[in-house]
Design an enzyme around this catalytic site. Sequence first.
Site, PDB file in Angstrom:
ATOM      1  N   LYS A  99      38.810  14.463  30.289  1.00 14.01           N
ATOM      2  CA  LYS A  99      38.533  15.745  29.652  1.00 14.01           C
ATOM      3  C   LYS A  99      37.874  15.483  28.301  1.00 14.01           C
ATOM      4  O   LYS A  99      38.426  14.778  27.459  1.00 14.01           O
ATOM      5  CB  LYS A  99      39.816  16.547  29.449  1.00 14.01           C
ATOM      6  CG  LYS A  99      39.549  17.892  28.790  1.00 14.01           C
ATOM      7  CD  LYS A  99      40.846  18.562  28.331  1.00 14.01           C
ATOM      8  CE  LYS A  99      40.509  19.758  27.454  1.00 14.01           C
ATOM      9  NZ  LYS A  99      41.700  20.297  26.774  1.00 14.01           N
ATOM     10  N   GLY A 160      45.867  26.538  20.435  1.00 17.03           N
ATOM     11  CA  GLY A 160      47.164  26.712  19.805  1.00 17.03           C
ATOM     12  C   GLY A 160      47.410  28.051  19.158  1.00 17.03           C
ATOM     13  O   GLY A 160      48.446  28.262  18.518  1.00 17.03           O
ATOM     14  N   ALA A 186      42.879  26.712  26.402  1.00 15.40           N
ATOM     15  CA  ALA A 186      43.196  27.070  25.012  1.00 15.40           C
ATOM     16  C   ALA A 186      43.376  28.568  24.825  1.00 15.40           C
ATOM     17  O   ALA A 186      42.616  29.375  25.369  1.00 15.40           O
ATOM     18  CB  ALA A 186      42.123  26.563  24.035  1.00 15.40           C
ATOM     19  N   GLY A 187      44.391  28.913  24.047  1.00 16.18           N
ATOM     20  CA  GLY A 187      44.616  30.291  23.640  1.00 16.18           C
ATOM     21  C   GLY A 187      45.702  31.026  24.391  1.00 16.18           C
ATOM     22  O   GLY A 187      46.145  32.087  23.957  1.00 16.18           O
ATOM     23  N   ASN A 208      49.297  24.102  26.957  1.00 19.42           N
ATOM     24  CA  ASN A 208      50.132  23.128  26.264  1.00 19.42           C
ATOM     25  C   ASN A 208      51.064  23.824  25.267  1.00 19.42           C
ATOM     26  O   ASN A 208      52.270  23.933  25.470  1.00 19.42           O
ATOM     27  CB  ASN A 208      49.274  22.079  25.573  1.00 19.42           C
ATOM     28  CG  ASN A 208      50.084  20.930  24.979  1.00 19.42           C
ATOM     29  OD1 ASN A 208      49.535  20.027  24.382  1.00 19.42           O
ATOM     30  ND2 ASN A 208      51.397  20.929  25.127  1.00 19.42           N
ATOM     31  N   THR A 209      50.499  24.336  24.186  1.00 14.33           N
ATOM     32  CA  THR A 209      51.309  24.880  23.099  1.00 14.33           C
ATOM     33  C   THR A 209      52.234  26.001  23.546  1.00 14.33           C
ATOM     34  O   THR A 209      53.389  26.069  23.109  1.00 14.33           O
ATOM     35  CB  THR A 209      50.395  25.391  21.962  1.00 14.33           C
ATOM     36  OG1 THR A 209      49.521  24.332  21.560  1.00 14.33           O
ATOM     37  CG2 THR A 209      51.222  25.830  20.763  1.00 14.33           C
TER      38      THR A 209
END
Length: 256
Positions: A99, A160, A186-187, A208-209
């Site tokens: 990635k 994040g 993301a987001g 992830n976050t």
Amino acid sequence: MEDTFTIANKNYISRLIVGTGKYKNFKETANAVRASAAEIVTVAVRRVNILDKDQPLLMDYLDPKSITYLPNTAGCYSSEEALRTLRLAREMGGWRLVKLEVLGDKKTLYPNMIETIKSTEILVKEGFDVMVYCTDDPILCKKVEDVGACAIMPLGAPIGSGHGIQNKTNIKLIKKQSSVPVIVDAGVGTASDATIAMELGCDAVLINTAIAEAKNPIMMAESMKHAVIAGRKSFKAGRMKKREYGEPSSPTTDLI
């Protein structure tokens, strides 16, 4: 038949990809990954411990033979840094599927698309299968695909941030024009965000976050698993048409 999707000639059942950063420890990471049922996990190569043999390794908790490791270039701000990082990953573990992230700003963590496109082209020529983190600009996403990316990974919102998908129209346009998988990266902040991404027709979601920073990461990982499944089924089922006015849900003829 199982509803699979393909990245670099390999089929996957789970459409949820999870990161391995920000957890309290590797045990929690592994438990969250298992609860999510993810088959692909991202690993930030620049943050991997390769020097201190007394410290635990992620591989001690997640077997790379049973789950696909996706080395990424988190923290890289130039093409040179990203290329060096992924070449190192290939030397360390033989990984070809990677990635690519080339960030352009330390505050927003938005990608530098000029460096990203340049890096993608070089990596493809070197034999890598490149999944690319990019902006949600349909024109630039098409350019990334044209230089050989095996998956397009537009951001839903800044990394994040937890804001969810901010531009549904662009994500739909990117999916419509792409011949490779489109993965929202993301987001995502909560399960409904993951469902929305899948209802837009995306092939997968990377999270992830939202999992790692939840009060209960294991429970959140499981909820994301179900959210992605629900969103995918909703997309395949085909939603009802929106109407300008209300319409009775019961027959209006032959009333008592």
